[in-house]
Design a protein around this motif. Structure first.
Motif, short mmCIF file in Angstrom:
data_model
loop_
_atom_site.label_atom_id
_atom_site.label_comp_id
_atom_site.label_asym_id
_atom_site.label_seq_id
_atom_site.Cartn_x
_atom_site.Cartn_y
_atom_site.Cartn_z
N THR A 197 44.29 53.27 58.85
CA THR A 197 45.45 53.13 57.97
C THR A 197 46.54 54.07 58.48
O THR A 197 46.33 55.28 58.55
CB THR A 197 45.08 53.48 56.52
OG1 THR A 197 44.42 54.75 56.51
CG2 THR A 197 44.16 52.44 55.90
N SER A 204 49.92 44.22 57.89
CA SER A 204 49.75 44.64 56.49
C SER A 204 48.25 44.60 56.16
O SER A 204 47.49 43.86 56.79
CB SER A 204 50.53 43.74 55.55
OG SER A 204 49.70 42.75 55.03
N HIS A 205 47.86 45.38 55.18
CA HIS A 205 46.42 45.46 54.85
C HIS A 205 45.89 44.11 54.38
O HIS A 205 44.70 43.85 54.46
CB HIS A 205 46.17 46.55 53.82
CG HIS A 205 46.61 46.21 52.44
ND1 HIS A 205 47.92 45.89 52.13
CD2 HIS A 205 45.92 46.11 51.28
CE1 HIS A 205 48.00 45.64 50.85
NE2 HIS A 205 46.82 45.76 50.31
N ARG A 206 46.75 43.26 53.86
CA ARG A 206 46.33 41.96 53.35
C ARG A 206 46.14 40.94 54.48
O ARG A 206 45.29 40.07 54.40
CB ARG A 206 47.35 41.41 52.36
CG ARG A 206 47.23 42.04 51.00
CD ARG A 206 46.06 41.43 50.25
NE ARG A 206 45.80 42.10 48.99
CZ ARG A 206 44.66 42.02 48.36
NH1 ARG A 206 43.65 41.34 48.86
NH2 ARG A 206 44.50 42.64 47.21
N SER A 207 46.98 41.07 55.52
CA SER A 207 46.92 40.05 56.58
C SER A 207 45.84 40.36 57.62
O SER A 207 45.37 39.47 58.33
CB SER A 207 48.28 39.92 57.27
OG SER A 207 48.58 41.16 57.90
N ILE A 239 49.83 49.57 54.05
CA ILE A 239 50.01 48.97 52.72
C ILE A 239 51.53 48.94 52.48
O ILE A 239 52.18 50.00 52.54
CB ILE A 239 49.32 49.83 51.62
CG1 ILE A 239 47.82 50.00 51.94
CG2 ILE A 239 49.53 49.20 50.25
CD1 ILE A 239 47.16 51.14 51.17
N ILE A 256 43.26 51.06 47.15
CA ILE A 256 43.83 49.75 47.51
C ILE A 256 43.05 49.16 48.69
O ILE A 256 42.70 47.97 48.69
CB ILE A 256 45.33 49.89 47.84
CG1 ILE A 256 46.09 50.29 46.57
CG2 ILE A 256 45.88 48.59 48.45
CD1 ILE A 256 47.55 50.66 46.80
N MET A 257 42.74 49.99 49.66
CA MET A 257 42.05 49.50 50.86
C MET A 257 40.62 49.04 50.54
O MET A 257 40.19 47.97 50.98
CB MET A 257 41.99 50.60 51.93
CG MET A 257 43.31 50.90 52.61
SD MET A 257 44.05 49.47 53.42
CE MET A 257 42.78 49.02 54.59
N TYR A 259 39.32 48.04 47.77
CA TYR A 259 39.28 46.82 46.95
C TYR A 259 39.72 45.61 47.76
O TYR A 259 39.18 44.51 47.59
CB TYR A 259 40.07 46.99 45.64
CG TYR A 259 39.15 47.59 44.58
CD1 TYR A 259 38.29 46.77 43.86
CD2 TYR A 259 39.09 48.95 44.36
CE1 TYR A 259 37.40 47.30 42.94
CE2 TYR A 259 38.21 49.49 43.45
CZ TYR A 259 37.37 48.66 42.73
OH TYR A 259 36.48 49.18 41.82
N ALA A 260 40.67 45.80 48.69
CA ALA A 260 41.05 44.68 49.57
C ALA A 260 39.86 44.28 50.45
O ALA A 260 39.64 43.10 50.70
CB ALA A 260 42.24 45.08 50.43
N ASP A 263 37.07 42.57 47.97
CA ASP A 263 37.42 41.47 47.07
C ASP A 263 36.40 40.38 47.25
O ASP A 263 36.07 40.03 48.39
CB ASP A 263 38.81 40.91 47.43
CG ASP A 263 39.89 41.62 46.65
OD1 ASP A 263 39.55 42.48 45.82
OD2 ASP A 263 41.08 41.32 46.90
#
Ligand code: SAM
Length: 265
Positions: A197, A204-207, A239, A256-257, A259-260, A263
């Motif tokens: 991170t 991005s952490h989501r992609s 993030i 945040i990390m 839980y991403a 999930d």
């Protein structure tokens, strides 16, 4: 051992427990202080009995307290009844918990970890704030992480402040200490994604693709994740921040990390 009563603030046992606020004493004895019945209940649930149970003379009867006393005696520990003034002195608080436990520290060696046993693990480089570390241990527990790995010169997870912030998860989460060198060697055998991170990351952490088990690397509160560790990651992510803040708090970013990464786990 049986139950005994201590009323003197200058008693050697009391002094020894008070000294557990200092890292030197914790390192020397390999023990730490946990305050309150909730913590003691968590410990008992994990099969960890106190080496010493300190019970305030004003402690209310409770089935958990009876269980704690029985477990302490069975494990060969001491039960000590103390005055309210002693509890205040030990906990450095005006309204102390009425039950305190002195427990043995536990560290899992790096080589004993089983990455596949959990969807996500957390590695922290030189974390310095005890509140952050305790909160991260609690969050790792809540998210179902396998454990927390401390790399380099980190704050003591068994400091009174860190333990308080774990809300009892200190007994549930595996904690490992290692050097950057040993971590970098061990990391080569990691079966899933190693995710760094960094504020300068493009993804991005989501992609980012996070193949389980994910190993999430978080940096120091001031300096961030060092180049050595970031370059050993499969991917580095950021993030997104939409306001004027230039970074997130370390414990929040870790939450945040993880839980991403977990999930739908
Ligand atoms: N000045 C530091 C820097 O440049 O990295 C800030 C460190 S930040 C307070 C502490 C750690 O939280 C970072 O090393 C990173 O692991 C994590 N962190 C904080 N905000 C982040 C964000 N927006 N994206 C990814 N990680 C973040």
């Amino acid at each position: 051992m049986t139950e005994r009563v201590i009323t003197s603030l200058t008693n050697d046992t009391v002094k020894g427990v008070r000294a557990l606020h200092m890292r030197k004493e914790r390192d020397l004895t390999g023990t730490f202080l946990a305050e309150g019945l909730k913590f003691i209940g968590e410990a008992l649930d994990q099969g960890r009995a106190p080496r010493m149970l300190l019970v305030g003379e004003d402690a209310r009867p409770h089935s958990l307290l009876d269980r704690a006393k029985a477990a302490t005696l069975k494990a060969g520990g001491d039960i000590i009844v103390v005055t309210h003034a002693i509890l205040e002195k030990i906990s450095r608080r005006d309204n102390p918990q009425t039950v305190l436990g002195v427990f043995e520290q536990a560290y899992a060696p790096l080589d004993s970890l089983n990455p596949a046993s959990a969807p996500c693990w957390v590695a922290l480089e030189q974390v310095r704030d005890p509140g952050n570390l305790g909160t991260i241990i609690r969050t790792a527990d809540a998210a179902g992480c396998g454990g927390v790995i401390l790399i380099g010169d980190c704050v003591d997870p068994y400091s009174v402040e860190a333990v308080r912030a774990t809300m009892g998860s200190v007994f549930a989460v595996s904690i490992t200490k290692t050097t950057p060198e040993a971590f970098l060697t061990w990391r080569k055998t990691w079966p899933g994604s190693v995710v760094g991170t960094r504020l300068d990351a493009k993804a991005s952490h989501r992609s980012a693709v996070m193949q389980r088990p994910s190993l999430i690397l978080m940096g120091n509160e001031q300096a961030g994740l060092t180049d050595d560790l970031a370059s050993a990651c499969d991917v580095n992510v950021k993030i997104p921040m939409r306001g004027r803040a230039d970074s997130l708090n370390l414990a929040i970013a870790t939450g945040i990390m993880v839980y991403a990464a977990t999930d739908d786990a």
